[in-house]
Write a protein that holds these residues in place. Structure first.
Motif, PDB file in Angstrom:
ATOM      1  N   GLU A 129      -2.575   0.619  20.880  1.00 21.70           N
ATOM      2  CA  GLU A 129      -3.405   1.781  20.585  1.00 21.70           C
ATOM      3  C   GLU A 129      -3.005   2.320  19.215  1.00 21.70           C
ATOM      4  OE1 GLU A 129      -3.035   4.558  23.776  1.00 21.70           O
ATOM      5  OE2 GLU A 129      -3.913   3.201  25.263  1.00 21.70           O
ATOM      6  N   PRO A 130      -3.485   1.699  18.146  1.00 17.81           N
ATOM      7  CA  PRO A 130      -3.058   2.098  16.793  1.00 17.81           C
ATOM      8  C   PRO A 130      -3.457   3.517  16.444  1.00 17.81           C
ATOM      9  CG  PRO A 130      -4.851   0.488  16.709  1.00 17.81           C
ATOM     10  CD  PRO A 130      -4.402   0.549  18.130  1.00 17.81           C
ATOM     11  N   ASP A 131      -2.573   4.189  15.731  1.00 20.65           N
ATOM     12  CA  ASP A 131      -2.789   5.555  15.265  1.00 20.65           C
ATOM     13  C   ASP A 131      -3.722   5.512  14.048  1.00 20.65           C
ATOM     14  OD1 ASP A 131      -2.646   8.106  14.194  1.00 20.65           O
ATOM     15  OD2 ASP A 131      -0.475   8.287  14.449  1.00 20.65           O
ATOM     16  N   GLU A 132      -4.885   6.135  14.165  1.00 22.15           N
ATOM     17  CA  GLU A 132      -5.873   6.143  13.079  1.00 22.15           C
ATOM     18  C   GLU A 132      -5.285   6.699  11.786  1.00 22.15           C
ATOM     19  OE1 GLU A 132      -9.234   5.538  12.362  1.00 22.15           O
ATOM     20  OE2 GLU A 132      -9.343   4.219  14.113  1.00 22.15           O
ATOM     21  N   ARG A 133      -4.345   7.616  11.877  1.00 22.35           N
ATOM     22  CA  ARG A 133      -3.766   8.225  10.688  1.00 22.35           C
ATOM     23  C   ARG A 133      -2.942   7.226   9.873  1.00 22.35           C
ATOM     24  NH1 ARG A 133      -0.679  12.970  13.680  1.00 22.35           N
ATOM     25  NH2 ARG A 133      -0.246  11.118  14.975  1.00 22.35           N
ATOM     26  N   LYS A 134      -2.567   6.120  10.498  1.00 23.07           N
ATOM     27  CA  LYS A 134      -1.765   5.116   9.802  1.00 23.07           C
ATOM     28  C   LYS A 134      -2.598   3.946   9.285  1.00 23.07           C
ATOM     29  CE  LYS A 134       2.535   6.309  12.133  1.00 23.07           C
ATOM     30  NZ  LYS A 134       3.673   5.834  12.948  1.00 23.07           N
ATOM     31  N   LEU A 135      -3.920   4.064   9.397  1.00 25.60           N
ATOM     32  CA  LEU A 135      -4.792   3.000   8.898  1.00 25.60           C
ATOM     33  C   LEU A 135      -5.142   3.234   7.439  1.00 25.60           C
ATOM     34  CD1 LEU A 135      -7.104   2.280  11.949  1.00 25.60           C
ATOM     35  CD2 LEU A 135      -4.836   1.378  11.384  1.00 25.60           C
ATOM     36  N   SER A 136      -4.212   3.786   6.712  1.00 20.63           N
ATOM     37  CA  SER A 136      -4.273   3.942   5.262  1.00 20.63           C
ATOM     38  C   SER A 136      -2.827   4.030   4.806  1.00 20.63           C
ATOM     39  CB  SER A 136      -5.058   5.191   4.866  1.00 20.63           C
ATOM     40  OG  SER A 136      -5.142   5.293   3.450  1.00 20.63           O
ATOM     41  N   TRP A 137      -2.612   4.037   3.512  1.00 18.24           N
ATOM     42  CA  TRP A 137      -1.252   4.172   3.009  1.00 18.24           C
ATOM     43  C   TRP A 137      -1.279   4.687   1.585  1.00 18.24           C
ATOM     44  CZ3 TRP A 137      -3.846  -0.396   3.359  1.00 18.24           C
ATOM     45  CH2 TRP A 137      -3.895  -1.212   2.224  1.00 18.24           C
ATOM     46  N   ARG A 138      -0.230   5.400   1.217  1.00 17.88           N
ATOM     47  CA  ARG A 138      -0.100   5.913  -0.144  1.00 17.88           C
ATOM     48  C   ARG A 138       0.622   4.901  -1.020  1.00 17.88           C
ATOM     49  NH1 ARG A 138       1.625  12.317   0.451  1.00 17.88           N
ATOM     50  NH2 ARG A 138      -0.269  13.013   1.555  1.00 17.88           N
ATOM     51  N   LEU A 139       0.265   4.919  -2.292  1.00 19.09           N
ATOM     52  CA  LEU A 139       0.931   4.050  -3.246  1.00 19.09           C
ATOM     53  C   LEU A 139       2.190   4.721  -3.769  1.00 19.09           C
ATOM     54  CD1 LEU A 139      -2.102   2.759  -5.341  1.00 19.09           C
ATOM     55  CD2 LEU A 139      -1.033   1.708  -3.340  1.00 19.09           C
ATOM     56  N   ASP A 140       3.182   3.906  -4.120  1.00 14.66           N
ATOM     57  CA  ASP A 140       4.370   4.432  -4.761  1.00 14.66           C
ATOM     58  C   ASP A 140       4.019   4.937  -6.158  1.00 14.66           C
ATOM     59  OD1 ASP A 140       5.819   3.836  -2.568  1.00 14.66           O
ATOM     60  OD2 ASP A 140       7.250   2.512  -3.564  1.00 14.66           O
ATOM     61  N   PRO A 141       4.790   5.859  -6.719  1.00 17.09           N
ATOM     62  CA  PRO A 141       4.534   6.338  -8.083  1.00 17.09           C
ATOM     63  C   PRO A 141       4.563   5.193  -9.092  1.00 17.09           C
ATOM     64  CG  PRO A 141       6.157   7.706  -6.991  1.00 17.09           C
ATOM     65  CD  PRO A 141       5.948   6.514  -6.114  1.00 17.09           C
ATOM     66  N   GLY A 142       3.834   5.371 -10.182  1.00 18.99           N
ATOM     67  CA  GLY A 142       3.821   4.364 -11.238  1.00 18.99           C
ATOM     68  C   GLY A 142       2.572   3.524 -11.207  1.00 18.99           C
ATOM     69  N   ALA A 143       1.423   4.167 -11.093  1.00 20.41           N
ATOM     70  CA  ALA A 143       0.162   3.435 -11.016  1.00 20.41           C
ATOM     71  C   ALA A 143       0.030   2.468 -12.176  1.00 20.41           C
ATOM     72  CB  ALA A 143      -1.014   4.414 -11.023  1.00 20.41           C
TER      73      ALA A 143
END
Length: 301
Positions: A129-143
């Motif tokens: 039962e995957p958590d919808e809030r974790k179906l994205s992710w932030r990038l580390d600094p330094g684009a």
């Protein structure tokens, strides 16, 4: 490499012969995908065991099991949080592909998510039962930076996670631009480790084959080499429509893979053995694992 557009069930193999997996029992199980000769359509029915021949190290084997029943799947997804994913909307495409894939899994499937940049984190342990809030992710600094991408270390970590999976069919999906320059694990070593796993390896590549890094050097996309002969596929994802198509295509493959099994004519002795499956139907191709580690029952790799 295949760019996905409107062909939802398009498939492209990086190679036609595929990787290895270990067997702790005497029945060797081989998931197989069957496509047309151009590899852009999955064949979803109408085949029987009589249409196939299987060889182990060149020696014909007797097929003991052949089915197309969908098997519950354990999918470990590896997501790239390095700064270079900010370029050309790669992160947006990757997130869309992740969401389309996870939301389409069936009851009984389980998923885990491993995030990597300079460091590697399991952000979602195995769950049905995957958590919808974790179906994205932030990038580390330094684009836009290439200096903190540890993809091969992350795949090595995913192979350890897959060892704890609960379902009979296991797969790893990498969502990344494929540019690597921070891992302690060379590609050759992670490929060798992958060859001793039961997992098929797939990749959604959100960049081209090469890109210029800071300082002028070119970095090569390592994803095709990691997928290699694992039995999985590399897809190029360059738009939101590609992301949707890639997710649906992978789910379609999980649904329509065949399973072939045989009892080796030679006793299990811990050696690596090559597998080759042939199909007698004209204009069809077979994609499957390339071999397995023939471990006696109860023996760890």
């Amino acid at each position: 490499m295949l760019r996905l557009g409107s062909a939802i069930i398009a498939l492209a193999a990086v190679t036609a012969a595929q990787p290895s997996f270990k067997s702790g029992t005497e029945l060797v199980t081989v998931p197989i995908a069957v496509t047309n000769v151009t590899r852009d359509k999955l064949i979803t029915g109408g085949l029987t065991a009589a249409d196939f021949r299987v060889f182990e190290d060149g020696v014909p084997q007797e097929i003991a099991l052949f089915t197309q029943d969908r098997r519950p799947t354990s999918l470990c997804i590896v997501v790239d949080a390095s700064g270079s994913m900010a370029s050309a909307r790669r992160h947006d495409f990757g997130v869309a592909a992740l969401q389309h894939t996870v939301r389409g899994l069936e009851k009984g499937d389980e998923v885990a998510i491993v995030r990597f940049a300079e460091k590697i984190t399991t952000v979602m342990p195995w769950t049905r039962e995957p958590d919808e809030r974790k179906l994205s992710w932030r990038l580390d600094p330094g684009a836009g930076s290439m200096v903190n991408s540890s993809i091969t270390d992350a795949v090595k970590a995913a192979l350890a996670v897959i060892d704890q999976a609960h379902n009979p069919r296991k797969a790893i999906l990498i969502i990344s631009d494929g540019f690597e320059n921070a891992s302690a694990t060379p590609v050759s070593r992670v490929v060798k480790t992958r060859e001793q796993s039961e997992a098929l390896v797939y990749a959604f590549g959100v960049a081209g084959p090469a890109e210029r890094a800071p300082g002028g050097a070119y970095l090569t996309n390592v994803l095709p080499a990691i997928v290699g002969d694992s039995g999985g596929v590399y897809w190029s994802v360059a738009s939101l429509s590609d992301a949707a198509a890639a997710g649906l295509t992978l789910l379609h493959e999980f649904k329509y893979q065949y399973t072939l099994a045989y009892t080796p004519s030679k006793p299990l002795d811990g050696t690596y053995r090559r597998i080759k499956v042939e199909i007698a139907v004209p204009d069809l191709l077979v994609r499957h694992r390339g071999g397995y580690l023939a471990l006696p029952s109860g023996q760890a790799p």
